[in-house]
Structure formats: C-alpha cells, structure tokens
Motif scaffolding. Structure first.
Motif, PDB file in Angstrom:
ATOM      1  N   GLU A  32       0.621  -1.157  -0.084  1.00 38.28           N
ATOM      2  CA  GLU A  32       0.038   0.154  -0.052  1.00 38.28           C
ATOM      3  C   GLU A  32       0.939   1.353  -0.062  1.00 38.28           C
ATOM      4  O   GLU A  32       0.436   2.166  -0.550  1.00 38.28           O
ATOM      5  CB  GLU A  32      -0.895  -0.087   1.276  1.00 38.28           C
ATOM      6  CG  GLU A  32      -2.093  -1.000   1.094  1.00 38.28           C
ATOM      7  CD  GLU A  32      -3.167  -0.718   0.356  1.00 38.28           C
ATOM      8  OE1 GLU A  32      -3.163   0.438  -0.271  1.00 38.28           O
ATOM      9  OE2 GLU A  32      -3.922  -1.552   0.064  1.00 38.28           O
ATOM     10  N   ASP A  33       1.993   1.089   0.706  1.00 38.64           N
ATOM     11  CA  ASP A  33       2.833   2.430   0.759  1.00 38.64           C
ATOM     12  C   ASP A  33       3.680   2.672  -0.232  1.00 38.64           C
ATOM     13  O   ASP A  33       3.864   3.843  -0.905  1.00 38.64           O
ATOM     14  CB  ASP A  33       3.671   2.466   2.000  1.00 38.64           C
ATOM     15  CG  ASP A  33       2.636   2.448   3.345  1.00 38.64           C
ATOM     16  OD1 ASP A  33       1.607   3.262   3.157  1.00 38.64           O
ATOM     17  OD2 ASP A  33       2.917   1.708   4.296  1.00 38.64           O
ATOM     18  N   SER A  34       4.368   1.357  -0.787  1.00 41.49           N
ATOM     19  CA  SER A  34       5.613   1.475  -1.670  1.00 41.49           C
ATOM     20  C   SER A  34       5.068   1.227  -3.136  1.00 41.49           C
ATOM     21  O   SER A  34       5.868   1.537  -4.042  1.00 41.49           O
ATOM     22  CB  SER A  34       6.934   0.875  -1.213  1.00 41.49           C
ATOM     23  OG  SER A  34       6.397  -0.809  -1.397  1.00 41.49           O
ATOM     24  N   GLY A  35       4.077   0.648  -3.397  1.00 42.01           N
ATOM     25  CA  GLY A  35       3.654  -0.114  -4.623  1.00 42.01           C
ATOM     26  C   GLY A  35       4.415  -1.362  -5.038  1.00 42.01           C
ATOM     27  O   GLY A  35       4.226  -1.788  -6.057  1.00 42.01           O
ATOM     28  N   ALA A  36       5.334  -1.720  -4.077  1.00 39.51           N
ATOM     29  CA  ALA A  36       6.244  -2.763  -4.421  1.00 39.51           C
ATOM     30  C   ALA A  36       5.350  -4.233  -4.656  1.00 39.51           C
ATOM     31  O   ALA A  36       4.215  -4.291  -4.102  1.00 39.51           O
ATOM     32  CB  ALA A  36       7.161  -3.174  -3.362  1.00 39.51           C
ATOM     33  N   LEU A  37       5.586  -5.060  -5.442  1.00 47.30           N
ATOM     34  CA  LEU A  37       4.979  -6.371  -5.717  1.00 47.30           C
ATOM     35  C   LEU A  37       5.758  -7.500  -5.111  1.00 47.30           C
ATOM     36  O   LEU A  37       6.945  -7.620  -4.983  1.00 47.30           O
ATOM     37  CB  LEU A  37       4.925  -6.734  -7.334  1.00 47.30           C
ATOM     38  CG  LEU A  37       4.342  -5.696  -8.118  1.00 47.30           C
ATOM     39  CD1 LEU A  37       4.569  -6.128  -9.519  1.00 47.30           C
ATOM     40  CD2 LEU A  37       3.068  -5.257  -7.619  1.00 47.30           C
ATOM     41  N   THR A  38       5.003  -8.309  -4.513  1.00 44.62           N
ATOM     42  CA  THR A  38       5.438  -9.580  -3.977  1.00 44.62           C
ATOM     43  C   THR A  38       4.538 -10.918  -4.559  1.00 44.62           C
ATOM     44  O   THR A  38       3.188 -10.627  -4.381  1.00 44.62           O
ATOM     45  CB  THR A  38       5.280  -9.617  -2.418  1.00 44.62           C
ATOM     46  OG1 THR A  38       5.922  -8.687  -1.717  1.00 44.62           O
ATOM     47  CG2 THR A  38       5.802 -11.122  -1.836  1.00 44.62           C
ATOM     48  N   LEU A  39       5.082 -11.629  -5.316  1.00 47.22           N
ATOM     49  CA  LEU A  39       4.214 -12.847  -5.835  1.00 47.22           C
ATOM     50  C   LEU A  39       3.480 -13.568  -4.696  1.00 47.22           C
ATOM     51  O   LEU A  39       4.222 -13.924  -3.653  1.00 47.22           O
ATOM     52  CB  LEU A  39       5.194 -13.587  -6.629  1.00 47.22           C
ATOM     53  CG  LEU A  39       5.733 -12.828  -7.953  1.00 47.22           C
ATOM     54  CD1 LEU A  39       6.616 -13.915  -8.728  1.00 47.22           C
ATOM     55  CD2 LEU A  39       4.830 -12.482  -9.024  1.00 47.22           C
ATOM     56  N   VAL A  40       2.134 -14.178  -4.815  1.00 44.47           N
ATOM     57  CA  VAL A  40       1.513 -14.850  -3.972  1.00 44.47           C
ATOM     58  C   VAL A  40       0.911 -16.032  -4.903  1.00 44.47           C
ATOM     59  O   VAL A  40       0.690 -15.738  -5.766  1.00 44.47           O
ATOM     60  CB  VAL A  40       0.561 -13.735  -3.221  1.00 44.47           C
ATOM     61  CG1 VAL A  40       1.209 -12.757  -2.332  1.00 44.47           C
ATOM     62  CG2 VAL A  40      -0.457 -13.370  -4.280  1.00 44.47           C
ATOM     63  N   GLY A  41       0.466 -16.857  -3.982  1.00 44.46           N
ATOM     64  CA  GLY A  41      -0.416 -18.010  -4.554  1.00 44.46           C
ATOM     65  C   GLY A  41       0.459 -18.611  -5.893  1.00 44.46           C
ATOM     66  O   GLY A  41       1.620 -18.748  -5.709  1.00 44.46           O
ATOM     67  N   GLY A  42      -0.410 -19.677  -6.635  1.00 44.07           N
ATOM     68  CA  GLY A  42       0.232 -20.285  -7.547  1.00 44.07           C
ATOM     69  C   GLY A  42       0.019 -19.571  -9.059  1.00 44.07           C
ATOM     70  O   GLY A  42      -1.020 -18.720  -9.217  1.00 44.07           O
ATOM     71  N   ALA A  43       0.807 -20.080  -9.913  1.00 47.11           N
ATOM     72  CA  ALA A  43       0.310 -19.545 -11.633  1.00 47.11           C
ATOM     73  C   ALA A  43      -0.719 -20.459 -12.056  1.00 47.11           C
ATOM     74  O   ALA A  43      -1.115 -21.463 -11.726  1.00 47.11           O
ATOM     75  CB  ALA A  43       1.760 -19.863 -12.208  1.00 47.11           C
ATOM     76  N   ALA A  44      -1.667 -19.670 -12.892  1.00 50.21           N
ATOM     77  CA  ALA A  44      -2.543 -20.367 -13.480  1.00 50.21           C
ATOM     78  C   ALA A  44      -2.081 -20.552 -15.205  1.00 50.21           C
ATOM     79  O   ALA A  44      -1.914 -19.615 -15.880  1.00 50.21           O
ATOM     80  CB  ALA A  44      -3.922 -19.531 -13.658  1.00 50.21           C
ATOM     81  N   ALA A  45      -1.708 -21.882 -15.368  1.00 49.30           N
ATOM     82  CA  ALA A  45      -1.298 -22.108 -16.714  1.00 49.30           C
ATOM     83  C   ALA A  45      -2.215 -22.905 -17.704  1.00 49.30           C
ATOM     84  O   ALA A  45      -1.843 -23.526 -18.428  1.00 49.30           O
ATOM     85  CB  ALA A  45       0.156 -23.006 -16.357  1.00 49.30           C
ATOM     86  N   ASP A  46      -3.706 -22.809 -17.458  1.00 59.01           N
ATOM     87  CA  ASP A  46      -4.657 -23.236 -17.975  1.00 59.01           C
ATOM     88  C   ASP A  46      -4.519 -23.243 -19.652  1.00 59.01           C
ATOM     89  O   ASP A  46      -5.050 -23.790 -20.270  1.00 59.01           O
ATOM     90  CB  ASP A  46      -5.957 -23.284 -17.450  1.00 59.01           C
ATOM     91  CG  ASP A  46      -5.730 -23.315 -15.767  1.00 59.01           C
ATOM     92  OD1 ASP A  46      -5.335 -22.267 -15.365  1.00 59.01           O
ATOM     93  OD2 ASP A  46      -6.334 -24.525 -15.385  1.00 59.01           O
ATOM     94  N   VAL A  47      -4.179 -21.668 -19.948  1.00 55.90           N
ATOM     95  CA  VAL A  47      -4.379 -21.171 -20.956  1.00 55.90           C
ATOM     96  C   VAL A  47      -3.087 -20.816 -21.562  1.00 55.90           C
ATOM     97  O   VAL A  47      -2.182 -20.029 -21.031  1.00 55.90           O
ATOM     98  CB  VAL A  47      -5.190 -19.946 -20.849  1.00 55.90           C
ATOM     99  CG1 VAL A  47      -5.536 -19.153 -22.223  1.00 55.90           C
ATOM    100  CG2 VAL A  47      -6.598 -20.085 -20.580  1.00 55.90           C
ATOM    101  N   PRO A  48      -2.791 -21.111 -22.975  1.00 53.77           N
ATOM    102  CA  PRO A  48      -1.424 -20.938 -23.596  1.00 53.77           C
ATOM    103  C   PRO A  48      -1.413 -19.349 -23.879  1.00 53.77           C
ATOM    104  O   PRO A  48      -2.294 -18.613 -24.324  1.00 53.77           O
ATOM    105  CB  PRO A  48      -1.435 -21.733 -24.736  1.00 53.77           C
ATOM    106  CG  PRO A  48      -2.906 -21.894 -25.073  1.00 53.77           C
ATOM    107  CD  PRO A  48      -3.585 -22.114 -23.697  1.00 53.77           C
ATOM    108  N   ASP A  49      -0.177 -18.717 -23.672  1.00 52.68           N
ATOM    109  CA  ASP A  49       0.255 -17.463 -23.854  1.00 52.68           C
ATOM    110  C   ASP A  49      -1.001 -16.458 -23.426  1.00 52.68           C
ATOM    111  O   ASP A  49      -1.523 -15.604 -24.251  1.00 52.68           O
ATOM    112  CB  ASP A  49       0.522 -17.399 -25.408  1.00 52.68           C
ATOM    113  CG  ASP A  49       1.830 -18.090 -26.029  1.00 52.68           C
ATOM    114  OD1 ASP A  49       2.579 -18.273 -25.020  1.00 52.68           O
ATOM    115  OD2 ASP A  49       1.748 -18.431 -27.094  1.00 52.68           O
ATOM    116  N   PRO A  50      -1.270 -16.406 -22.175  1.00 52.84           N
ATOM    117  CA  PRO A  50      -2.226 -15.116 -21.762  1.00 52.84           C
ATOM    118  C   PRO A  50      -1.401 -14.032 -21.787  1.00 52.84           C
ATOM    119  O   PRO A  50      -1.133 -13.377 -20.636  1.00 52.84           O
ATOM    120  CB  PRO A  50      -2.739 -15.810 -20.419  1.00 52.84           C
ATOM    121  CG  PRO A  50      -1.234 -16.642 -19.773  1.00 52.84           C
ATOM    122  CD  PRO A  50      -0.775 -17.153 -21.051  1.00 52.84           C
ATOM    123  N   SER A  51      -1.236 -13.350 -23.044  1.00 55.88           N
ATOM    124  CA  SER A  51      -0.641 -12.039 -23.131  1.00 55.88           C
ATOM    125  C   SER A  51      -0.940 -10.713 -22.546  1.00 55.88           C
ATOM    126  O   SER A  51      -0.364  -9.936 -22.207  1.00 55.88           O
ATOM    127  CB  SER A  51       0.054 -12.046 -24.245  1.00 55.88           C
ATOM    128  OG  SER A  51      -1.418 -11.705 -25.281  1.00 55.88           O
TER     129      SER A  51
END
Length: 358
Positions: A32-51
């Motif tokens: 909320e303060d810095s805008g920094a990103l931290t990856l959470v959860g797992g990836a959804a790889a069900d769909v190829p190339d979700p660009s």
C-alpha cells in the motif's frame, strides 16, 4: 483477498507467454505504501500465452486472451490468490493481442485475423460459449513488413461505456465503434499518417485529467502510440460517433533510431499532466509533458529490463512488463516532473502485461 475491514486488498495480475517459458497468469500483492510487488499464490497455466489481461468491474473475474494461432479468450475467478479457470476458453480470431470489457461483453483485438470479436458475458461474469459477433477490418498500409493486411491491436472502451476505439496497426486506422445487438460495428474511422502503425492509445480530457469517470467524449484527447514510427499522434475527439481529428505527431525518442524501434505501451497520469510510453527496441521509458493540445518529450529513462511490452500505473507507481529479461519492474514517479525512478523488480519469465485491481 478481503482485508480485515472489508476493503479489497490491492493485487496485480501478470500475464506471460507460456511458449517462451512464462508461468501463465500470476498474482502479486501490492504494498500500500511503496507499490512494491510480492508474488503470491500459484500460477494459472491453463491457457497458453495469456499475453493481455482485463478485470471485471467488481474485480472478481479476470479475462485473458490466448495469443496464438487458434485465438481464444478465457475467464478466471480471482477471489483467491490462484486464478481459477471458470470454463473452457471461447474461440476468437487468430492472434488476439488485447481485450476489454464493454456492455456485457468481452471484446478482443485479433491481430493476426485483423478483426474485433465480441463474446457475451453471462450474469455471473463468465463467458458465454460462443462469440456473438465479429468486425473485420478492411485495408492495408504502405509498410512492406507489417502492413500487408489489417492487424487489430487494441480495443479501448470510452468512459461512458457506450463506444470503443479499435486500433489497427496494419491499416494506420483508429475506428470509433459500438455494439449493436452484441455485434461490433464501425461508426467512424480515422486514417493516421500512412506507415505510422498505430499500436495502442490512451485517453485524456482536454481539461487535463485522465477520464476516470463516465463522461461524453466531448473534450477528449486521444494519444495514439505508433509502433512503426516512434511517435505519439495527438488527436481531438469531440463527438460520440465522429472521427478523431489528428493535431500533430510527437517523437518519443530524442533521436531517430536505426531501423524499427517498436514502441509498445502508453499510459496517461491520472491528473493528465504526463504521458509515459515504452519502446522495446531501445529498452526505455519516455516521459512526455502535456502542454495543451500537444505533447513535449521531457526525457527517457532505462526500463530496468529488456523489451518492455506493457505499462500500468497506480497510486504513484509505474509498472513495466519486460518480456525478454523476464521481469516486472516498478518505478516511483516524481509528481511534478513525471520522471520515473526505478524502485524494484520481481522475476516473471516472458512477462507481457500487468493490470491492477485498484
């Protein structure tokens, strides 16, 4: 995803190219303060190339194009930190590169097919099993390698939600369109300079602010980023169904590049004072100052990676999806000058897009 006091936690959703080693769709928590990103959860790889990705109005459903020869759009529930596919992807035109939500439909810009496809949404936000209508773009442009046929590249809803703009790189055209009984139709078309190759655009009110609330297009500037000439074409749009009025073309690089530079993404600051663009061939972000009906190139800064494909902005932070270096970088932005300063990065192989729920 709900916070302790009922406020939705800030999340970023990151698309990637699975055929280049990307994980699919990832979720990141946003500080909320810095805008920094931290990856959470797992990836959804069900769909190829979700660009490319787009969120529903309530922020609970995420839509993604599948940018491959078959072409499809998919819907994911994002009420948890691992996106869950809601059903089979729905076929659209070949090579979709962008999408948006408009009037109970998901619209896709089908680059390889040169078309816009409308897929109806069911009441729960999921996709109907078949597209309701397709708009085929006509025409060609003079560039020998990129404009031999239409290449729809972006679809952008207007603030009022009753029109959308369709950007076609292959025909140097921006079209004002509407949905009629679920079928996209053209209301007017504007041909930009031949060979410019318009890719993406961003809207801003003539009074300075970006149009974040419903409003008539009266008094709207349309900033069109050109891929084949590293420039922004500034247009005025003053009638809901009328064509754009090109006012001028401004460079996004301080000197002419050797060969194609491949500009990619463009965003306007919420106060309408600055425009930021990304250029892949030079790995830079450009800062442009809004000066009435024109723009002025202020400076360029390194993007923090390689091949910046897309930009997003929220709460004083500019995010960049760097496809070839496989990361998302973020920048704090000086509110007076608009100049971004690199603040951090997170690894995302073949990153292609970032969207935020706030």
């Amino acid at each position: 995803m709900a916070a302790a006091h009922g406020k939705r936690e800030r999340r970023a959703y990151i698309g990637s190219f699975t055929t280049e080693g990307g994980p699919g769709v990832l979720v990141a928590a946003v500080d909320e303060d810095s805008g920094a990103l931290t990856l959470v959860g797992g990836a959804a790889a069900d769909v190829p190339d979700p660009s490319y990705l787009a969120l529903s109005a309530d922020g609970e459903t995420l839509y993604a194009v599948s940018e491959n020869a078959d072409g499809a759009v998919a819907a994911f529930r994002v009420t948890d930190d691992k996106p869950a596919l809601t059903g089979p992807p729905v076929p659209v035109g070949a090579g979709p590169t962008h999408l948006c939500v408009l009037d109970g439909h998901v619209l896709t810009a089908d680059h390889a097919a040169g078309s816009v496809t409308a897929v109806p949404l069911l009441p729960d936000g999921t996709l109907a099993p078949i597209a309701s209508g397709t708009l085929r773009h006509p025409g060609v442009g003079p560039h020998p390698d990129h404009e031999g046929r239409p290449h729809a590249h972006q679809v952008v809803p207007t603030p009022a939600g009753d029109r959308f703009l369709s950007v076609d790189l292959g025909t140097d055209t921006v079209r004002v369109c509407a949905l009629e009984d679920g079928v996209p139709v053209v209301r007017s078309a504007t041909r930009l300079r031949p060979g410019s190759g318009p890719r993406h655009l961003a809207l801003a009110m003539t009074g300075g602010a970006a149009p974040s609330s419903p409003a008539a297009p009266d008094g709207v500037y349309v900033h069109v980023l050109n891929e084949l000439a590293p420039t922004v074409t500034v247009c005025r749009w003053s009638a809901p169904d009328g064509p754009l009025e090109p006012l001028g073309e401004v460079p996004v690089l301080p000197a002419a590049p050797d060969g194609d530079a491949y500009p990619s993404g463009i965003v306007v600051s919420p106060d309408g004072r600055h425009v930021w663009t990304a250029t892949r061939g030079t790995d830079v972000l450009s800062v442009l100052a809004v000066e009435g009906p024109s723009l002025r190139l202020v400076t360029t800064v390194p993007c923090g990676g390689r091949w910046p494909r897309a930009l997003a902005y929220a709460a004083g932070t500019l995010y960049v999806a760097n496809q070839h270096s496989g990361d998302v970088t973020w920048f704090t932005v000086d509110p007076d000058t608009g100049v971004p300063v690199l603040a951090g990065s997170v690894e995302v192989p073949a990153a292609s897009c970032v969207v935020l729920n706030t």
